[in-house]
Design an enzyme around this catalytic site. Structure first.
Site, PDB file in Angstrom:
ATOM      1  N   GLY A   1     -46.865 -33.106  -0.029  1.00  0.00           N
ATOM      2  CA  GLY A   1     -47.098 -34.259   0.829  1.00  0.00           C
ATOM      3  C   GLY A   1     -46.346 -34.202   2.135  1.00  0.00           C
ATOM      4  O   GLY A   1     -46.921 -34.012   3.210  1.00  0.00           O
ATOM      5  N   ARG A   2     -45.029 -34.370   2.061  1.00  0.00           N
ATOM      6  CA  ARG A   2     -44.210 -34.333   3.271  1.00  0.00           C
ATOM      7  C   ARG A   2     -44.222 -32.952   3.908  1.00  0.00           C
ATOM      8  O   ARG A   2     -44.253 -32.823   5.137  1.00  0.00           O
ATOM      9  CB  ARG A   2     -42.779 -34.759   2.927  1.00  0.00           C
ATOM     10  CG  ARG A   2     -42.660 -36.231   2.570  1.00  0.00           C
ATOM     11  CD  ARG A   2     -41.325 -36.578   1.950  1.00  0.00           C
ATOM     12  NE  ARG A   2     -41.224 -36.076   0.579  1.00  0.00           N
ATOM     13  CZ  ARG A   2     -40.157 -36.253  -0.197  1.00  0.00           C
ATOM     14  NH1 ARG A   2     -39.099 -36.895   0.279  1.00  0.00           N
ATOM     15  NH2 ARG A   2     -40.141 -35.776  -1.425  1.00  0.00           N
TER      16      ARG A   2
ATOM     17  N   CYS B   1     -40.325 -30.002   0.409  1.00  0.00           N
ATOM     18  CA  CYS B   1     -39.830 -31.328   0.081  1.00  0.00           C
ATOM     19  C   CYS B   1     -39.455 -31.290  -1.396  1.00  0.00           C
ATOM     20  O   CYS B   1     -38.694 -30.422  -1.804  1.00  0.00           O
ATOM     21  CB  CYS B   1     -40.866 -32.399   0.414  1.00  0.00           C
ATOM     22  SG  CYS B   1     -42.550 -32.043  -0.121  1.00  0.00           S
ATOM     23  N   SER B   2     -39.999 -32.184  -2.210  1.00  0.00           N
ATOM     24  CA  SER B   2     -39.746 -32.109  -3.647  1.00  0.00           C
ATOM     25  C   SER B   2     -40.854 -31.321  -4.337  1.00  0.00           C
ATOM     26  O   SER B   2     -40.602 -30.329  -5.007  1.00  0.00           O
ATOM     27  CB  SER B   2     -39.635 -33.513  -4.244  1.00  0.00           C
ATOM     28  OG  SER B   2     -39.311 -33.465  -5.617  1.00  0.00           O
ATOM     29  N   ALA B   3     -42.099 -31.744  -4.121  1.00  0.00           N
ATOM     30  CA  ALA B   3     -43.239 -31.026  -4.693  1.00  0.00           C
ATOM     31  C   ALA B   3     -43.776 -29.948  -3.763  1.00  0.00           C
ATOM     32  O   ALA B   3     -44.471 -29.041  -4.198  1.00  0.00           O
ATOM     33  CB  ALA B   3     -44.357 -32.008  -5.035  1.00  0.00           C
TER      34      ALA B   3
ATOM     35  N   ASP C   1     -39.980 -40.125  -0.636  1.00  0.00           N
ATOM     36  CA  ASP C   1     -40.989 -39.439  -1.431  1.00  0.00           C
ATOM     37  C   ASP C   1     -42.303 -40.216  -1.397  1.00  0.00           C
ATOM     38  O   ASP C   1     -42.326 -41.425  -1.629  1.00  0.00           O
ATOM     39  CB  ASP C   1     -40.492 -39.306  -2.870  1.00  0.00           C
ATOM     40  CG  ASP C   1     -41.391 -38.430  -3.728  1.00  0.00           C
ATOM     41  OD1 ASP C   1     -42.073 -37.566  -3.169  1.00  0.00           O
ATOM     42  OD2 ASP C   1     -41.383 -38.617  -4.957  1.00  0.00           O
TER      43      ASP C   1
END
Length: 389
Positions: free
Chosen positions: A235-236, A230-232, A196
Site C-alpha cells: 500500500g504505502r 512498509c509493513s506489507a 498503516d
C-alpha cells in the site's frame, strides 16, 4: 521516436484540471478509476510464496510476491528454496527493475533482507512505516538507529551517522560481508509518520522525502534498484513508488498518468496502492509538488499544508491551488494508451509487452537538458542538501 514534453507550469495546469474533474460528486472519478484496477494482476501465480517451507518467511500470509518478477537470493548451503524473499522488482522511469518493493523484515528474515541489499547493489532504502502501532509489530528493527554495528549472518551493518529530523531520519550505513574486502554504503530513509493503510495528516514531509529521494537517485550511479518497504510492501510502498516515478517523468516534461502507473505496478506486486485514500494521496502530493516545486526541508517542520484534503475514510477531496514552478522543457508530447478495465490478456509476456508500459514513453537513454542553474547534489554531501520552502 520523438517525445513531446511540456513545461512544469503546463503539466501542473492540466493535472490540476484533471484532479478537479475526478473529485466532483464526492470523488466519484477517483473511486471509479480505483475500482477499475481491482482485479489487475490478481491472476498471476505466487507459487514460491505458497510453498510450505516459505510460509514462515511471509509477514502476511495473503500478501505473496508474483513469481515472474520476484527477487531471487543466491542459494546458500545447498538449500533448494533458500532463494526466497517476499520481494518484487517493480518498474520506474526507465526499466522493469528500478525499485524493489518488499515487506518489512521479520526477525527471522533480516539476514535475507541484507543479502538482497548486498546482492542487488542497493544503495538507497526507503522505509515508510513505523516499527510498531500500539502492540502490533509492523516491521522488526533491522538496523541500528544510533552509531554502532549489528550483525546479520555474514553481514556487518554499521551505522556511521544519523540525521534525525522531526519527520524523517536519514542514516548512513556501511555494510560488509564476511570474506569480502569491499564495503558498500547504504542510505536509509525512515519515515514513521505514515499510518498503516492510511494517509499522513500533512503531506509536506512526504513530498519533501520523495523529492529528496528523487534527487538522490538522480545523483547516484545506477548500480542497483532502490528498496522501498512498509509493513506489507504494497500500500504505502506502492503509493511512494508511484509518486516518485511520476515526479521523475514530470521533471523531464512528461505528463503524468497515475492510473496507468498503478496498473503497471500491480502487474508486478499485489495491491500496490492499497485503497482509494492512498490513490487520492498520490494525486494530492504530485499536485502539491508541481505547484510548489522543491518543497519542505526534511530537517524542519512542515511549512505548508499543500493542497487541502480530508484524511478521513468517508471523504478525501482534492481542490485546485495556484502554484509556481514553470521551468521550461522541450515541447513534445506523448499520451500513454490506457488498457480497458475489462481487458484480459493471456500470459505474462503479453501483459508486460513494452509497448503497453508507461515507463517506455521515456527511455533511460533520453536525458533532457538541465535548465536550473543550481548544481546537482553529489552523493558525498547528499544528507545535507537543503530544500526550498
Amino acid at each position: 521516436m520523438r517525445i513531446r514534453t511540456f513545461s512544469k507550469a503546463h503539466i501542473r495546469q492540466e493535472f490540476q484540471l484533471r484532479c478537479q474533474s475526478l473529485s466532483v460528486n464526492d470523488n466519484m472519478g477517483f473511486k471509479q478509476e480505483f475500482e477499475e484496477l481491482n482485479d489487475v494482476g490478481k491472476e498471476l501465480p505466487t507459487r514460491a510464496g505458497e510453498l510450505e517451507v516459505n510460509k514462515e518467511k511471509n509477514r502476511y500470509p495473503h500478501i505473496l510476491p508474483y513469481d515472474h518478477c520476484r527477487v531471487r537470493l543466491s542459494l546458500q548451503d545447498a538449500q533448494p528454496n533458500g532463494d526466497y524473499i517476499n520481494a518484487n522488482f517493480v518498474p520506474g522511469g526507465s526499466s522493469e527493475r528500478d525499485f524493489i518493493c518488499t515487506q518489512g523484515p521479520l526477525r527471522s528474515t533480516m539476514t535475507d533482507f541484507w543479502r538482497m541489499v548486498w546482492e542487488q547493489n542497493v544503495s538507497i532504502i526507503v522505509m515508510v512505516t513505523a516499527l510498531r502501532h500500539k502492540d502490533v509489530v509492523l516491521c522488526d528493527q533491522y538496523w541500528s538507529k544510533a552509531r554502532g554495528t549489528v550483525y546479520h549472518g555474514p553481514f556487518q551493518v554499521n551505522t556511521v551517522s544519523c540525521n534525525q529530523g522531526p519527520h524523517v531520519s536519514i542514516t548512513t550505513i556501511n555494510m560488509k560481508q564476511r570474506g569480502y574486502p569491499t564495503e558498500k554504503v547504504v542510505t536509509h530513509y525512515y519515515y514513521p509518520s505514515w499510518p498503516d493503510r492510511g494517509v499522513p495528516r500533512d503531506t509536506s514531509a512526504l513530498c519533501g522525502l520523495a523529492e529528496h529521494v528523487r534527487q538522490h537517485i538522480e545523483a547516484t550511479p545506477r548500480l542497483g534498484p532502490a528498496v522501498v518497504h512498509c509493513s506489507a510492501g504494497v500500500g504505502r510502498s506502492g503509493a511512494f513508488v508511484t509518486l516518485l516515478w511520476l515526479m521523475q517523468l514530470c521533471e523531464r516534461g512528461v505528463s503524468p498518468d497515475i492510473r496507468a502507473a498503478v496498473e503497471d505496478l500491480r502487474m508486478h506486486r499485489l495491491w500496490m496502492v492499497q485503497n482509494v485514500e492512498q490513490y487520492v494521496l498520490v494525486h494530492q502530493c504530485l499536485l502539491n509538488w508541481l505547484s510548489r516545486g522543491t518543497v519542505a526541508n526534511l530537517d524542519s517542520g512542515p511549512q505548508s499544508k499543500g493542497v487541502p484534503f480530508n484524511s478521513g475514510r468517508s471523504q478525501v477531496r482534492i481542490r485546485g491551488s495556484s502554484g509556481q514552478g514553470n521551468r521550461a522543457r522541450r515541447s513534445h508530447q506523448h499520451q500513454p494508451p490506457r488498457a480497458q478495465p475489462d481487458q484480459t490478456l493471456s500470459n505474462v509476456q503479453q501483459l508486460l509487452d513494452p509497448r503497453n508500459l508507461l515507463r517506455r514513453i521515456l527511455p533511460a537513454s533520453l536525458q533532457l537538458p538541465q535548465t536550473s542553474s543550481e548544481p546537482k547534489p553529489t552523493k558525498q554531501n547528499f544528507e545535507n542538501v537543503p530544500f526550498k520552502p
